[in-house]
Design a protein around this motif. Structure first.
Motif, mmCIF file in Angstrom:
data_model
loop_
_atom_site.group_PDB
_atom_site.id
_atom_site.type_symbol
_atom_site.label_atom_id
_atom_site.label_comp_id
_atom_site.label_asym_id
_atom_site.label_seq_id
_atom_site.Cartn_x
_atom_site.Cartn_y
_atom_site.Cartn_z
ATOM 1 N N ILE A 50 68.312 63.250 -27.697
ATOM 2 C CA ILE A 50 66.588 63.369 -27.102
ATOM 3 C C ILE A 50 66.563 64.519 -25.147
ATOM 4 C CG2 ILE A 50 65.611 62.008 -27.973
ATOM 5 C CD1 ILE A 50 65.609 59.942 -25.525
ATOM 6 N N SER A 51 68.366 63.868 -24.730
ATOM 7 C CA SER A 51 68.686 64.321 -23.746
ATOM 8 C C SER A 51 68.685 65.857 -24.071
ATOM 9 C CB SER A 51 69.963 64.405 -22.702
ATOM 10 O OG SER A 51 69.667 62.328 -22.728
ATOM 11 N N ASP A 52 69.248 66.422 -24.690
ATOM 12 C CA ASP A 52 69.582 67.748 -25.313
ATOM 13 C C ASP A 52 68.474 68.664 -25.784
ATOM 14 O OD1 ASP A 52 72.287 67.412 -24.563
ATOM 15 O OD2 ASP A 52 73.090 68.034 -27.030
ATOM 16 N N ALA A 53 67.603 67.354 -26.288
ATOM 17 C CA ALA A 53 66.026 68.540 -26.787
ATOM 18 C C ALA A 53 65.095 68.833 -24.842
ATOM 19 C CB ALA A 53 65.024 67.660 -27.081
ATOM 20 N N PHE A 54 65.391 67.806 -24.306
ATOM 21 C CA PHE A 54 64.923 67.237 -22.910
ATOM 22 C C PHE A 54 65.662 68.237 -22.232
ATOM 23 C CE2 PHE A 54 65.061 65.789 -18.398
ATOM 24 C CZ PHE A 54 63.482 66.437 -18.107
ATOM 25 N N GLN A 55 66.860 68.831 -22.009
ATOM 26 C CA GLN A 55 67.193 69.148 -20.950
ATOM 27 C C GLN A 55 66.978 71.072 -21.306
ATOM 28 O OE1 GLN A 55 69.425 68.969 -18.504
ATOM 29 N NE2 GLN A 55 68.876 70.782 -17.469
ATOM 30 N N HIS A 58 63.725 71.589 -20.403
ATOM 31 C CA HIS A 58 63.472 71.105 -18.898
ATOM 32 C C HIS A 58 63.933 72.781 -18.200
ATOM 33 C CE1 HIS A 58 64.923 70.443 -15.003
ATOM 34 N NE2 HIS A 58 63.775 69.010 -14.924
ATOM 35 N N ASP A 59 64.866 73.794 -18.803
ATOM 36 C CA ASP A 59 65.019 74.685 -18.881
ATOM 37 C C ASP A 59 64.221 76.123 -17.775
ATOM 38 O OD1 ASP A 59 67.597 73.529 -17.479
ATOM 39 O OD2 ASP A 59 68.921 74.010 -19.009
ATOM 40 N N LYS A 60 63.484 76.064 -19.109
ATOM 41 C CA LYS A 60 62.472 76.854 -19.562
ATOM 42 C C LYS A 60 61.140 76.211 -19.004
ATOM 43 C CE LYS A 60 63.501 77.762 -24.865
ATOM 44 N NZ LYS A 60 62.814 77.267 -26.131
ATOM 45 N N LEU A 61 60.801 75.418 -18.500
ATOM 46 C CA LEU A 61 59.766 75.365 -18.240
ATOM 47 C C LEU A 61 60.084 75.789 -15.941
ATOM 48 C CD1 LEU A 61 58.269 71.625 -18.817
ATOM 49 C CD2 LEU A 61 57.636 74.392 -18.781
ATOM 50 N N LYS A 62 61.160 75.641 -15.988
ATOM 51 C CA LYS A 62 61.646 75.656 -14.026
ATOM 52 C C LYS A 62 61.589 76.909 -14.350
ATOM 53 C CE LYS A 62 66.288 74.170 -13.241
ATOM 54 N NZ LYS A 62 67.899 73.563 -12.501
ATOM 55 N N ASP A 63 62.148 78.256 -15.338
ATOM 56 C CA ASP A 63 62.355 79.630 -14.794
ATOM 57 C C ASP A 63 60.510 80.001 -15.023
ATOM 58 O OD1 ASP A 63 64.599 79.582 -14.837
ATOM 59 O OD2 ASP A 63 65.306 79.696 -17.212
ATOM 60 N N ASP A 64 59.800 79.118 -16.102
ATOM 61 C CA ASP A 64 58.035 79.206 -15.850
ATOM 62 C C ASP A 64 57.866 78.935 -14.521
ATOM 63 O OD1 ASP A 64 55.508 80.239 -15.974
ATOM 64 O OD2 ASP A 64 55.561 78.985 -17.843
ATOM 65 N N GLU A 74 54.284 68.204 -19.593
ATOM 66 C CA GLU A 74 54.865 69.099 -19.879
ATOM 67 C C GLU A 74 55.718 68.915 -21.806
ATOM 68 O OE1 GLU A 74 53.915 72.410 -19.242
ATOM 69 O OE2 GLU A 74 53.803 71.762 -16.834
ATOM 70 N N TYR A 75 56.261 67.797 -21.442
ATOM 71 C CA TYR A 75 56.327 67.364 -22.665
ATOM 72 C C TYR A 75 56.106 66.750 -23.729
ATOM 73 C CZ TYR A 75 59.931 68.430 -19.213
ATOM 74 O OH TYR A 75 60.824 69.170 -17.982
ATOM 75 N N VAL A 76 55.619 66.012 -23.453
ATOM 76 C CA VAL A 76 54.643 65.353 -24.507
ATOM 77 C C VAL A 76 53.412 66.482 -25.172
ATOM 78 C CG1 VAL A 76 52.155 64.015 -24.528
ATOM 79 C CG2 VAL A 76 53.653 63.173 -22.937
ATOM 80 N N ALA A 77 53.145 67.524 -24.937
ATOM 81 C CA ALA A 77 52.523 68.455 -24.732
ATOM 82 C C ALA A 77 53.379 69.781 -26.268
ATOM 83 C CB ALA A 77 52.294 69.918 -23.910
ATOM 84 N N GLU A 78 55.071 69.379 -25.486
ATOM 85 C CA GLU A 78 55.790 70.141 -26.876
ATOM 86 C C GLU A 78 56.425 69.369 -27.339
ATOM 87 O OE1 GLU A 78 56.337 72.856 -27.058
ATOM 88 O OE2 GLU A 78 54.668 73.763 -25.523
ATOM 89 N N ASN A 79 55.562 67.960 -27.693
ATOM 90 C CA ASN A 79 56.889 66.951 -28.072
ATOM 91 C C ASN A 79 57.898 66.350 -28.128
ATOM 92 O OD1 ASN A 79 54.123 66.914 -29.751
ATOM 93 N ND2 ASN A 79 54.556 67.618 -30.872
#
Length: 113
Positions: A50-55, A58-64, A74-79
């Protein structure tokens, strides 16, 4: 006492790290019963997954520029599981030898619910 695996006994491809992995797992297990040890290992495997999926998200969201990488929604929306800062694999890895994780095992888990 655990049996040492022979490098000649193989049921798959030899990747070269099996002996190190087996030794590390045996050292980590220590005097713990194998039935109890599986719960520790499975928990760590799940946390890593779950940490890998989260990270990754997280990296994509930081760039947006229009997203907040620390917004749980943001994470709930992406399951994707939301992982609090002190429960993330990078944090645990960074503090593994300091004893912080052992003294505060549920610090991140309780804030996640």
């Amino acid at each position: 006492m655990a049996k040492k695996r022979s490098s000649q006994q193989s049921n798959g491809a030899n990747l070269g790290f099996e002996e190190k992995l087996w030794a590390a797992a045996d050292k980590l297990r220590g005097h713990m019963d194998a039935a109890e040890y599986k719960h520790v290992v499975l928990g760590l495997v799940f946390l890593k997954y779950i940490s890998d999926a989260f990270q990754e998200l997280h990296d994509k969201l930081k760039d947006d520029e229009y997203s907040d990488a620390e917004d749980r929604d943001e994470y709930v929306a992406e399951n994707v599981f939301w992982v609090p800062k002190d429960a993330r694999w990078s944090f645990i890895q960074q503090h593994a030898k300091s004893g912080y994780v052992a003294r505060n095992p549920a610090s991140g888990a309780t804030s996640a619910s």
